[in-house]
Write an enzyme that holds these catalytic residues in place. Sequence first.
Site, mmCIF file in Angstrom:
data_model
loop_
_atom_site.group_PDB
_atom_site.id
_atom_site.type_symbol
_atom_site.label_atom_id
_atom_site.label_comp_id
_atom_site.label_asym_id
_atom_site.label_seq_id
_atom_site.Cartn_x
_atom_site.Cartn_y
_atom_site.Cartn_z
ATOM 1 N N ASP A 139 0.822 -1.214 0.000
ATOM 2 C CA ASP A 139 0.000 0.000 0.000
ATOM 3 C C ASP A 139 0.855 1.263 0.000
ATOM 4 O OD1 ASP A 139 -2.106 -1.722 0.180
ATOM 5 O OD2 ASP A 139 -2.934 -0.900 2.036
ATOM 6 N N HIS B 98 3.804 -2.302 3.213
ATOM 7 C CA HIS B 98 3.856 -0.923 2.717
ATOM 8 C C HIS B 98 5.204 -0.655 2.053
ATOM 9 C CE1 HIS B 98 0.707 -0.866 5.793
ATOM 10 N NE2 HIS B 98 0.190 0.163 5.149
#
Length: 485
Positions: free
Chosen positions: A45, A189
């Site tokens: 993400d 991430h």
Amino acid sequence: MELILWLGFYFLTFYAILPAVVSRIFGFRVFMKGKSADAVALTFDDGPDPEYTPQLLDLLKSHGAKGTFFLVGENAEKHPELVARIHREGHVLGIHNYVHHMNWFLRPSTVKRQIRQTSDLIESITGEKPMYYRPPWGIVNVFDYSKLGHLQIVLWTSLFGDWRKRIGADRLYRRMKQKLKPGQVFLLHDCGSTFGADRDAPANTISALSRILDDGRKRAYRFIGIDEMIAITEQAKRKKKKKDANLRENGERGRKASIGPFKKLVVGLWMAWEKLFHVLFRLHPVGDAHFFNYRIRKYAGPSLKLRDNYELHSGDRIMEIHFENQMLYEIGMKSKTSLQLAIRIIREIERVLPDMARELSTAPHGDQVKALYGVSMIHRGSESLGFETFDLPKGLFSRMTNMYLRFMIRIIHPSGRQRVREHADSLNPRMLIMERETLLKWADDSRPTRRVGRDRAGKQSQSPASEEHSEAAAEYDDTSFGRLV
């Protein structure tokens, strides 16, 4: 003040809390976990990031691994060359809003605009329209279900707090290794520039992931994109469905479905929310079993013409009846079919009506009550108790009540998810109203028949079982289950 609380209750419940709970617990309209014997889906993400995304792509390429990147639109716009590289190297691209803001605090039109803006940007770079969407922090609002068009919402099975640098690469690796199993969807991430994240935290993610990829190779695991994981999962579901159908055709009985930990959790949250509702709206129990609660309030709907020339107007006092969720849940778990569920609910309403009638003499403003009021998905059978049914006025209250009752049916009904899916058009809540004089007749213990307006003569010779079956056949169809709320 009460109106503000009521509106706040409905807003928080239906716009934000329930969609998040239903999505996370039941997987409604989202993909969270795969059914694979040897594959793990890696998702990343908040990127792309000019420093860490290239390092991550190099690592994945060296191991022959594929991943899914949920891009923040404003980052993708700054670094189109990284978007092109992610696509060129065979990874899946998804949408993570144009800016990293929680959907709870965005209007539906704003969410839709951000998704479209990011989608158009990715398509202009890669030539392909993205098919997957992950809302920031995985939090959806009620309109996300209907406003996303072709997009599939993707959540995750495991996240590890890798946006915090202080966790360190070693601890992050141990957390990831503990969850390294087929079917998992890892949330990681590749960018640390969003609110609440540490700028250099992705360095730990890349270090820990390098060791995880080595571990996965030793276990003969594959690391795949979310598109392949969804395809594998759908194929496994089709096989299971076909197998179950064959078992039914052969007359074999499957094991009784147990209540899993997720359903226990959502039921617990549901019960806790009910307690809060009782406090906020000052509900009072009625009857010895405390299966029902009520409150006396002013009616706020359109004027209604009731039987015998009675009329109910906005501002008239009503006695509003509510089921106790614990009782409703227990009835649902003990009922094998929707028919049994409907019969048992009607029986409980029938038992409590005398108590409701007598309550008028002691309740504050009870002498001013003009009608008993509830909202229900029971379409048949309630008239035999003395109720009249009316459509809910179209509007926000009607839509949110509909959503809440469908959510409730998914919890309490033996095959609730299937019923909501198959009978969506017929599951519409209605107002059930019994004018005061009819309700007061229930307080008369000397009446010759138990049900107001129902002649049961000629059925005395039937056995209890046959009586219940014949009443059910006369009063219900397969979509007539529901409850007063």
